[in-house]
Motif scaffolding. Structure first.
Motif, PDB file in Angstrom:
ATOM      1  N   GLU A 111     -18.357   6.458 -11.605  1.00 34.37           N
ATOM      2  CA  GLU A 111     -17.732   6.724 -10.305  1.00 34.37           C
ATOM      3  C   GLU A 111     -18.746   6.585  -9.175  1.00 34.37           C
ATOM      4  OE1 GLU A 111     -14.272   9.968 -11.484  1.00 34.37           O
ATOM      5  OE2 GLU A 111     -16.369  10.643 -11.312  1.00 34.37           O
ATOM      6  N   ARG A 112     -19.919   7.166  -9.368  1.00 28.33           N
ATOM      7  CA  ARG A 112     -20.952   7.108  -8.328  1.00 28.33           C
ATOM      8  C   ARG A 112     -21.347   5.659  -8.049  1.00 28.33           C
ATOM      9  NH1 ARG A 112     -23.281  10.731  -5.730  1.00 28.33           N
ATOM     10  NH2 ARG A 112     -22.682  12.393  -7.154  1.00 28.33           N
ATOM     11  N   ALA A 113     -21.571   4.865  -9.096  1.00 31.71           N
ATOM     12  CA  ALA A 113     -21.959   3.463  -8.930  1.00 31.71           C
ATOM     13  C   ALA A 113     -20.844   2.678  -8.227  1.00 31.71           C
ATOM     14  CB  ALA A 113     -22.288   2.837 -10.287  1.00 31.71           C
ATOM     15  N   SER A 124     -13.614  -7.148  -4.029  1.00 31.83           N
ATOM     16  CA  SER A 124     -14.697  -6.767  -4.928  1.00 31.83           C
ATOM     17  C   SER A 124     -14.667  -5.255  -5.167  1.00 31.83           C
ATOM     18  CB  SER A 124     -16.036  -7.197  -4.330  1.00 31.83           C
ATOM     19  OG  SER A 124     -17.100  -6.785  -5.134  1.00 31.83           O
ATOM     20  N   CYS A 125     -14.473  -4.509  -4.092  1.00 29.59           N
ATOM     21  CA  CYS A 125     -14.344  -3.055  -4.219  1.00 29.59           C
ATOM     22  C   CYS A 125     -13.116  -2.703  -5.057  1.00 29.59           C
ATOM     23  CB  CYS A 125     -14.270  -2.405  -2.843  1.00 29.59           C
ATOM     24  SG  CYS A 125     -13.995  -0.616  -2.889  1.00 29.59           S
ATOM     25  N   ARG A 126     -11.996  -3.366  -4.752  1.00 27.36           N
ATOM     26  CA  ARG A 126     -10.766  -3.102  -5.511  1.00 27.36           C
ATOM     27  C   ARG A 126     -10.987  -3.326  -7.009  1.00 27.36           C
ATOM     28  NH1 ARG A 126      -6.830  -7.652  -5.253  1.00 27.36           N
ATOM     29  NH2 ARG A 126      -8.433  -8.382  -6.655  1.00 27.36           N
ATOM     30  N   ASP A 127     -11.657  -4.417  -7.370  1.00 29.56           N
ATOM     31  CA  ASP A 127     -11.904  -4.711  -8.779  1.00 29.56           C
ATOM     32  C   ASP A 127     -12.729  -3.611  -9.438  1.00 29.56           C
ATOM     33  OD1 ASP A 127     -10.475  -7.031  -8.370  1.00 29.56           O
ATOM     34  OD2 ASP A 127     -12.256  -8.339  -8.340  1.00 29.56           O
ATOM     35  N   ARG A 128     -13.687  -3.069  -8.728  1.00 27.93           N
ATOM     36  CA  ARG A 128     -14.488  -1.962  -9.263  1.00 27.93           C
ATOM     37  C   ARG A 128     -13.634  -0.701  -9.419  1.00 27.93           C
ATOM     38  NH1 ARG A 128     -18.049  -4.191  -5.515  1.00 27.93           N
ATOM     39  NH2 ARG A 128     -19.931  -5.046  -6.458  1.00 27.93           N
ATOM     40  N   LEU A 129     -12.827  -0.415  -8.397  1.00 27.16           N
ATOM     41  CA  LEU A 129     -11.987   0.788  -8.439  1.00 27.16           C
ATOM     42  C   LEU A 129     -10.984   0.732  -9.585  1.00 27.16           C
ATOM     43  CD1 LEU A 129     -11.307   1.226  -4.617  1.00 27.16           C
ATOM     44  CD2 LEU A 129     -12.723   2.713  -6.067  1.00 27.16           C
ATOM     45  N   MET A 130     -10.515  -0.457  -9.917  1.00 25.58           N
ATOM     46  CA  MET A 130      -9.537  -0.603 -10.996  1.00 25.58           C
ATOM     47  C   MET A 130     -10.138  -0.250 -12.354  1.00 25.58           C
ATOM     48  SD  MET A 130      -7.435  -3.996  -9.764  1.00 25.58           S
ATOM     49  CE  MET A 130      -6.771  -4.285 -11.377  1.00 25.58           C
ATOM     50  N   ARG A 131     -11.446  -0.311 -12.492  1.00 25.62           N
ATOM     51  CA  ARG A 131     -12.105   0.012 -13.765  1.00 25.62           C
ATOM     52  C   ARG A 131     -12.197   1.525 -13.985  1.00 25.62           C
ATOM     53  NH1 ARG A 131     -16.494  -3.819 -12.030  1.00 25.62           N
ATOM     54  NH2 ARG A 131     -15.503  -5.822 -12.294  1.00 25.62           N
ATOM     55  N   GLU A 187     -10.751   5.376 -14.228  1.00 22.88           N
ATOM     56  CA  GLU A 187      -9.511   5.934 -14.760  1.00 22.88           C
ATOM     57  C   GLU A 187      -8.513   6.196 -13.632  1.00 22.88           C
ATOM     58  OE1 GLU A 187      -8.240   9.917 -17.111  1.00 22.88           O
ATOM     59  OE2 GLU A 187      -9.999   8.826 -17.848  1.00 22.88           O
ATOM     60  N   ALA A 188      -8.974   6.765 -12.554  1.00 22.75           N
ATOM     61  CA  ALA A 188      -8.141   7.020 -11.374  1.00 22.75           C
ATOM     62  C   ALA A 188      -9.080   7.234 -10.198  1.00 22.75           C
ATOM     63  CB  ALA A 188      -7.264   8.251 -11.565  1.00 22.75           C
ATOM     64  N   SER A 189      -8.667   6.739  -9.050  1.00 31.59           N
ATOM     65  CA  SER A 189      -9.506   6.929  -7.870  1.00 31.59           C
ATOM     66  C   SER A 189      -8.633   7.118  -6.645  1.00 31.59           C
ATOM     67  CB  SER A 189     -10.414   5.721  -7.647  1.00 31.59           C
ATOM     68  OG  SER A 189     -11.081   5.848  -6.412  1.00 31.59           O
ATOM     69  N   PRO A 190      -8.948   8.126  -5.846  1.00 28.66           N
ATOM     70  CA  PRO A 190      -8.197   8.313  -4.606  1.00 28.66           C
ATOM     71  C   PRO A 190      -8.463   7.187  -3.604  1.00 28.66           C
ATOM     72  CG  PRO A 190     -10.033   9.866  -4.743  1.00 28.66           C
ATOM     73  CD  PRO A 190      -9.963   9.152  -6.058  1.00 28.66           C
ATOM     74  N   LEU A 191      -9.497   6.393  -3.830  1.00 29.49           N
ATOM     75  CA  LEU A 191      -9.811   5.296  -2.907  1.00 29.49           C
ATOM     76  C   LEU A 191      -8.999   4.039  -3.186  1.00 29.49           C
ATOM     77  CD1 LEU A 191     -13.691   5.442  -2.545  1.00 29.49           C
ATOM     78  CD2 LEU A 191     -11.928   6.487  -1.118  1.00 29.49           C
ATOM     79  N   TYR A 192      -8.387   3.949  -4.358  1.00 27.41           N
ATOM     80  CA  TYR A 192      -7.670   2.725  -4.711  1.00 27.41           C
ATOM     81  C   TYR A 192      -6.560   2.418  -3.704  1.00 27.41           C
ATOM     82  CZ  TYR A 192      -5.115  -0.787  -7.296  1.00 27.41           C
ATOM     83  OH  TYR A 192      -4.483  -1.948  -7.651  1.00 27.41           O
ATOM     84  N   THR A 193      -5.739   3.393  -3.391  1.00 20.89           N
ATOM     85  CA  THR A 193      -4.640   3.184  -2.438  1.00 20.89           C
ATOM     86  C   THR A 193      -5.181   2.875  -1.050  1.00 20.89           C
ATOM     87  OG1 THR A 193      -3.211   4.650  -3.713  1.00 20.89           O
ATOM     88  CG2 THR A 193      -2.565   4.213  -1.448  1.00 20.89           C
ATOM     89  N   MET A 194      -6.230   3.559  -0.654  1.00 15.73           N
ATOM     90  CA  MET A 194      -6.822   3.289   0.663  1.00 15.73           C
ATOM     91  C   MET A 194      -7.336   1.854   0.735  1.00 15.73           C
ATOM     92  SD  MET A 194      -8.866   6.857   1.391  1.00 15.73           S
ATOM     93  CE  MET A 194      -9.123   6.585   3.143  1.00 15.73           C
ATOM     94  N   ASN A 195      -7.918   1.382  -0.350  1.00 15.94           N
ATOM     95  CA  ASN A 195      -8.420   0.014  -0.395  1.00 15.94           C
ATOM     96  C   ASN A 195      -7.270  -0.987  -0.273  1.00 15.94           C
ATOM     97  OD1 ASN A 195      -9.006  -2.425  -2.512  1.00 15.94           O
ATOM     98  ND2 ASN A 195     -10.821  -1.948  -1.285  1.00 15.94           N
ATOM     99  N   LEU A 196      -6.147  -0.710  -0.916  1.00 14.89           N
ATOM    100  CA  LEU A 196      -4.994  -1.617  -0.800  1.00 14.89           C
ATOM    101  C   LEU A 196      -4.470  -1.667   0.634  1.00 14.89           C
ATOM    102  CD1 LEU A 196      -2.995  -0.906  -4.080  1.00 14.89           C
ATOM    103  CD2 LEU A 196      -4.461  -2.868  -3.557  1.00 14.89           C
ATOM    104  N   VAL A 197      -4.427  -0.531   1.287  1.00 13.57           N
ATOM    105  CA  VAL A 197      -4.009  -0.492   2.694  1.00 13.57           C
ATOM    106  C   VAL A 197      -4.993  -1.296   3.547  1.00 13.57           C
ATOM    107  CG1 VAL A 197      -3.717   1.014   4.702  1.00 13.57           C
ATOM    108  CG2 VAL A 197      -2.726   1.668   2.497  1.00 13.57           C
ATOM    109  N   ASP A 198      -6.278  -1.106   3.286  1.00  9.88           N
ATOM    110  CA  ASP A 198      -7.296  -1.846   4.040  1.00  9.88           C
ATOM    111  C   ASP A 198      -7.138  -3.351   3.836  1.00  9.88           C
ATOM    112  OD1 ASP A 198      -8.384   0.549   4.919  1.00  9.88           O
ATOM    113  OD2 ASP A 198      -9.936   0.580   3.366  1.00  9.88           O
TER     114      ASP A 198
END
Length: 185
Positions: A102-104, A149-156, A158-169
């Protein structure tokens, strides 16, 4: 009164060049969004973004037109505001307890967002106001590549609150790019 308000709000976008961009057409908000957007979701986002920022409300389409460059600048600025909110959320997460993956991921996303914001800052603050459209498409695409690139990392994860924010962005970046395409890029 609305015409005066639109002119006052649109004026700062053309100060850098001293006058409207040569050869750029003007359109009402609804027509610009119809031309720029291929889906209902993007059309609705476009209408919400442009009408809210221009103070036009949500009534019938105004009878006046605004130079497309002003719409592109507004969309780029709104995208940058959304990017900043996502980076703030990532920073909050990074200050907490995270596992190594998660940190990486969040660290790398913050870097990606820095590149995306740099591209959009160039678009919103330099290229569009200066009527310099050469390389504009590349700046939009560069921003999209970093968001994805960020989205691809977030998809790896298990769950991330940033995933939806990234899609909106990503959608906001695509809206900015779509409005930019009305400039013939």
């Amino acid at each position: 009164m609305k015409t005066i308000l639109v002119l006052v709000l649109a004026f700062p976008f053309f100060v850098a060049s001293g006058e409207p961009c040569p050869g750029v057409r003007s359109l009402p908000v609804e027509a610009a969004c119809e031309e720029a957007c291929g889906t209902r979701l993007m059309y609705d986002m476009c209408m919400d973004t442009l009408r809210e920022d221009l103070g036009l409300g949500f009534g019938p389409d105004p009878p006046h037109s605004v130079e497309v460059t002003a719409y592109a600048v507004l969309a780029a600025q709104r995208a940058r505001e959304s990017f900043a909110a996502t980076v703030d959320a990532a920073s909050d997460l990074l200050s907490g307890s995270l596992n190594r993956d998660e940190r990486a991921t969040y660290d790398a996303c913050v870097v990606d967002y820095g590149y995306t914001d740099f591209s959009m800052a160039s678009v919103a603050n330099d290229m569009l106001p200066g009527c310099r459209f050469g390389g504009l498409a590349e700046e939009y695409i560069d921003g999209l590549v970093h968001l994805e690139s960020c989205r691809d990392r977030l998809m790896r994860l298990e769950a991330s609150p940033l995933y939806t924010m990234n899609l909106v962005d990503r959608n906001k970046e695509l809206l900015a790019y779509s409005l930019g395409q009305l400039l013939g890029i």
